[in-house]
Design an enzyme around this catalytic site. Structure first.
Site, PDB file in Angstrom:
ATOM      1  N   ASP A  56       0.834  -1.201   0.000  1.00 26.43           N
ATOM      2  CA  ASP A  56       0.000   0.000   0.000  1.00 26.43           C
ATOM      3  C   ASP A  56       0.869   1.251   0.000  1.00 26.43           C
ATOM      4  O   ASP A  56       0.549   2.249  -0.660  1.00 26.43           O
ATOM      5  CB  ASP A  56      -0.914  -0.018   1.229  1.00 26.43           C
ATOM      6  CG  ASP A  56      -1.870   1.159   1.244  1.00 26.43           C
ATOM      7  OD1 ASP A  56      -2.177   1.690   0.162  1.00 26.43           O
ATOM      8  OD2 ASP A  56      -2.312   1.543   2.338  1.00 26.43           O
ATOM      9  N   ASP A  59       2.822   1.401  -3.589  1.00 26.40           N
ATOM     10  CA  ASP A  59       2.087   1.902  -4.757  1.00 26.40           C
ATOM     11  C   ASP A  59       1.933   3.421  -4.713  1.00 26.40           C
ATOM     12  O   ASP A  59       1.930   4.084  -5.749  1.00 26.40           O
ATOM     13  CB  ASP A  59       0.739   1.194  -4.925  1.00 26.40           C
ATOM     14  CG  ASP A  59      -0.247   1.491  -3.803  1.00 26.40           C
ATOM     15  OD1 ASP A  59       0.024   2.375  -2.976  1.00 26.40           O
ATOM     16  OD2 ASP A  59      -1.299   0.826  -3.753  1.00 26.40           O
ATOM     17  N   GLY A  60       1.828   3.969  -3.508  1.00 24.20           N
ATOM     18  CA  GLY A  60       1.774   5.425  -3.389  1.00 24.20           C
ATOM     19  C   GLY A  60       3.078   6.072  -3.820  1.00 24.20           C
ATOM     20  O   GLY A  60       3.084   7.107  -4.500  1.00 24.20           O
ATOM     21  N   ARG A  64       3.791   8.618  -7.216  1.00 29.51           N
ATOM     22  CA  ARG A  64       4.479   9.915  -7.207  1.00 29.51           C
ATOM     23  C   ARG A  64       5.759   9.870  -8.040  1.00 29.51           C
ATOM     24  O   ARG A  64       6.078  10.820  -8.761  1.00 29.51           O
ATOM     25  CB  ARG A  64       4.802  10.316  -5.765  1.00 29.51           C
ATOM     26  CG  ARG A  64       3.574  10.599  -4.911  1.00 29.51           C
ATOM     27  CD  ARG A  64       3.959  11.120  -3.539  1.00 29.51           C
ATOM     28  NE  ARG A  64       4.673  10.122  -2.758  1.00 29.51           N
ATOM     29  CZ  ARG A  64       4.091   9.225  -1.966  1.00 29.51           C
ATOM     30  NH1 ARG A  64       2.766   9.194  -1.870  1.00 29.51           N
ATOM     31  NH2 ARG A  64       4.805   8.362  -1.275  1.00 29.51           N
ATOM     32  N   SER A  70      -3.781   8.125 -10.359  1.00 27.59           N
ATOM     33  CA  SER A  70      -5.032   8.047 -11.109  1.00 27.59           C
ATOM     34  C   SER A  70      -6.196   7.886 -10.142  1.00 27.59           C
ATOM     35  O   SER A  70      -6.029   7.393  -9.022  1.00 27.59           O
ATOM     36  CB  SER A  70      -5.004   6.861 -12.085  1.00 27.59           C
ATOM     37  OG  SER A  70      -4.905   5.631 -11.384  1.00 27.59           O
ATOM     38  N   ASP A  77      -7.108   1.560  -4.202  1.00 28.73           N
ATOM     39  CA  ASP A  77      -6.287   1.549  -2.995  1.00 28.73           C
ATOM     40  C   ASP A  77      -7.154   1.598  -1.741  1.00 28.73           C
ATOM     41  O   ASP A  77      -6.989   0.795  -0.820  1.00 28.73           O
ATOM     42  CB  ASP A  77      -5.331   2.746  -3.031  1.00 28.73           C
ATOM     43  CG  ASP A  77      -4.312   2.703  -1.912  1.00 28.73           C
ATOM     44  OD1 ASP A  77      -3.641   1.673  -1.762  1.00 28.73           O
ATOM     45  OD2 ASP A  77      -4.181   3.695  -1.182  1.00 28.73           O
ATOM     46  N   ASP A  81      -7.920  -1.410   0.990  1.00 32.09           N
ATOM     47  CA  ASP A  81      -7.622  -1.181   2.409  1.00 32.09           C
ATOM     48  C   ASP A  81      -8.824  -1.505   3.284  1.00 32.09           C
ATOM     49  O   ASP A  81      -8.720  -2.224   4.283  1.00 32.09           O
ATOM     50  CB  ASP A  81      -7.216   0.278   2.642  1.00 32.09           C
ATOM     51  CG  ASP A  81      -5.838   0.591   2.098  1.00 32.09           C
ATOM     52  OD1 ASP A  81      -5.075  -0.354   1.831  1.00 32.09           O
ATOM     53  OD2 ASP A  81      -5.528   1.784   1.934  1.00 32.09           O
TER      54      ASP A  81
END
Length: 228
Positions: A56, A59-60, A64, A70, A77, A81
């Site tokens: 998690d 991917d963030g 960036r 997107s 995401d 979660d």
């Protein structure tokens, strides 16, 4: 001579294949397999679940780093979660008593995040993490400081995983297990204590978030009626 050509717009398929989104799909597969074996192999479940949680953050970072943020990725995401945490809380509600503790945490988690998302888009905010106009310092600290947010989120997941791992049978008393673990004075005791603190703070923030989001919805309705 100026270049009037506009940048090529990414195709729908290319957005689905963004690196952060692919990581999101992997998270779904990890969670599906983890929950399928949760009772037959607790340690493997914990490892896969936590790996999905780590992804998690990855991917963030990728979103960036590669400029691949997107809307579908953000929704994927958050949904992943919420569903993964919800499934774990449901399992814990079957392992511990009173089960209402975990079901209440589940309801609070979903309600607060859904209200926050809805109220944010209702007033035209680009992200539900935009809380600059909030007057609550703890709420602003949570969304404004990644380290603090990370601690609270990780603490919740670690506490839930730890509670699942240390459960030896069904229908155990939650308070008895927590108190016994804390009294052991072991590294596990320290881990549970630190996680319990962060998780408690997270629940307080969830309550603040739900109230703040509800107030935003009420304010929107009030202003809408005044314009008529």
């Amino acid at each position: 001579m100026p270049n009037n050509k506009s940048k090529p717009r990414p195709s729908r398929m290319s957005v689905y294949l963004y690196i952060p989104n692919i990581i999101g799909y992997i998270r779904i597969l990890l969670n599906c397999y983890a929950f399928a074996i949760c009772f037959s192999s607790k340690r493997l479940f914990a490892a896969l679940y936590f790996l999905s949680f780590v992804c998690d953050a990855v991917d963030g970072w990728c979103a960036r780093k590669f400029n691949q943020a997107s809307t579908v990725g953000a929704v994927l995401d958050m949904v992943t979660d919420r569903i993964s945490t919800a499934c774990l809380l449901v399992i814990l509600s079957q392992v511990y008593r009173p089960s209402l503790v975990f079901l209440s945490l589940l309801a609070l988690d979903i309600a607060s995040h859904w209200l926050q998302m809805y109220s944010s888009f209702l007033v035209g905010k680009a992200s539900h993490k935009d809380v600059k106009d909030s007057s609550n310092w703890l709420f602003k600290l949570y969304y404004g400081n990644r380290m603090f947010m990370g601690y609270c989120c990780v603490a919740c997941e670690v506490l839930y995983i730890a509670l699942f791992l240390i459960s030896s049978k069904h229908t155990e008393n939650l308070m008895d297990v927590v108190v016994t673990t804390l009294k052991q004075g072991s590294p596990l005791s320290l881990l549970v204590a630190i996680s319990l603190l962060g998780c408690s703070i997270k629940q307080v923030i969830n309550i603040i978030q739900m109230k703040t989001a509800a107030d935003a919805c009420v304010l929107y309705d009030t202003e809408k009626k005044q314009k008529r």
